[in-house]
Design a protein around this motif. Structure first.
Motif, mmCIF file in Angstrom:
data_model
loop_
_atom_site.group_PDB
_atom_site.id
_atom_site.type_symbol
_atom_site.label_atom_id
_atom_site.label_comp_id
_atom_site.label_asym_id
_atom_site.label_seq_id
_atom_site.Cartn_x
_atom_site.Cartn_y
_atom_site.Cartn_z
ATOM 1 N N TYR A 212 0.841 -1.185 0.000
ATOM 2 C CA TYR A 212 0.000 0.000 0.000
ATOM 3 C C TYR A 212 0.887 1.250 0.000
ATOM 4 O O TYR A 212 2.062 1.207 0.392
ATOM 5 N N SER A 213 0.316 2.353 -0.446
ATOM 6 C CA SER A 213 1.026 3.629 -0.403
ATOM 7 C C SER A 213 0.791 4.292 0.943
ATOM 8 O O SER A 213 -0.360 4.436 1.377
ATOM 9 N N ILE A 214 1.868 4.702 1.570
ATOM 10 C CA ILE A 214 1.733 5.354 2.882
ATOM 11 C C ILE A 214 1.067 6.714 2.754
ATOM 12 O O ILE A 214 0.641 7.306 3.767
ATOM 13 N N ASP A 215 0.927 7.211 1.535
ATOM 14 C CA ASP A 215 0.284 8.507 1.303
ATOM 15 C C ASP A 215 -1.208 8.370 1.032
ATOM 16 O O ASP A 215 -1.909 9.379 0.887
ATOM 17 N N ASP A 216 -1.686 7.146 0.934
ATOM 18 C CA ASP A 216 -3.098 6.878 0.661
ATOM 19 C C ASP A 216 -3.773 6.528 1.983
ATOM 20 O O ASP A 216 -3.619 5.414 2.501
ATOM 21 N N GLU A 217 -4.509 7.462 2.520
ATOM 22 C CA GLU A 217 -5.095 7.302 3.863
ATOM 23 C C GLU A 217 -6.004 6.077 3.952
ATOM 24 O O GLU A 217 -5.951 5.322 4.934
#
Length: 239
Positions: A212-217
């Motif tokens: 997952y992207s750490i920037d995608d809440e």
């Protein structure tokens, strides 16, 4: 296990990420985190991208913070799948890095944990690692297992599981679609002597728990829910 979902959202691997250390364990390089004196151990088995994935190491540190000694081995001997390699495709890579070999190596890790005085062991596997963990769950070497968005599994394999197992699946998954996950749950529910937990996460795709992207809440929230379910299972049985 040749679908594109297996290799989507590849992580940027790092040899020095995480709060733990990398050292040899049971003949394999491994990311190790948590108290060396803990008698409770967790073996994490990666997806095809290997033990250097930052999100996986972050999860290992989270599990270690709950009191476990955590080992994340390099089951690929320095050769994780690299989607940017011009001459590498997942089918040929899998021929050289099969789950059967991972299973044998994982058994050596478990034996090494026991030899250092560990009294209870749990294991969790992601994608490729889910296939390895399901094989391990047929044995009496573990106290609990968790499988997250696994690679292809069969009903016969699930029917042979002997230890308490949690299966966390994705709604959008070509390897283990929701219908198959539900069938696995029915098989496990028919065994009253065996505790199990099966959950399908809505609106997420194969790999969501670690890629997952750490920037995608929202992606972080869904991954953390899976991590929480996994950790609760370990707290329940690894004691």
């Amino acid at each position: 296990m040749s679908s594109s979902q297996c290799i989507q959202n590849p992580p940027s691997l790092s040899s020095d990420c995480g709060a733990g250390i990398v050292e040899e364990f049971a003949g394999l390089n491994a990311y190790i985190t948590g108290s060396q004196s803990s008698k409770l151990a967790i073996l994490l088995v990666s997806d095809v991208f290997g033990y250097g994935a930052p999100n996986l190491r972050k999860l290992a540190d989270k599990v270690a913070a709950a009191g476990f000694f955590v080992v994340v081995p390099d089951f690929f001997y320095g050769e994780p799948f690299d989607p940017h390699h011009a001459n590498m495709d997942i089918k040929s890579w899998m021929k050289n890095h099969g789950a059967d070999k991972g299973f044998e190596d994982a058994r050596m890790v478990i034996a090494a944990l026991k030899s250092k005085g560990v009294s209870a062991i749990g294991t969790a596997g992601f994608c490729w690692g889910g296939m390895v963990v399901t094989k391990l769950a047929k044995l009496d070497d573990l106290q609990a297992a968790v499988v997250l968005h696994p690679g292809p599994l069969t009903a016969d394999e699930i029917n042979q599981v002997k230890v308490p197992i949690a299966i966390l699946g994705a709604e959008i998954d070509q390897h283990c679609p929701p219908e198959q996950i539900k069938h696995f749950g029915e098989i496990l529910s028919s065994k009253p002597q065996l505790d199990s937990f099966v959950k399908i996460f809505p609106s997420v795709a194969h790999g969501w728990a670690v890629r997952y992207s750490i920037d995608d809440e929202l992606a972080v929230k869904n991954a953390e829910e899976a991590h929480s379910d996994m950790l609760k299972w370990f707290v329940k049985y690894i004691k």
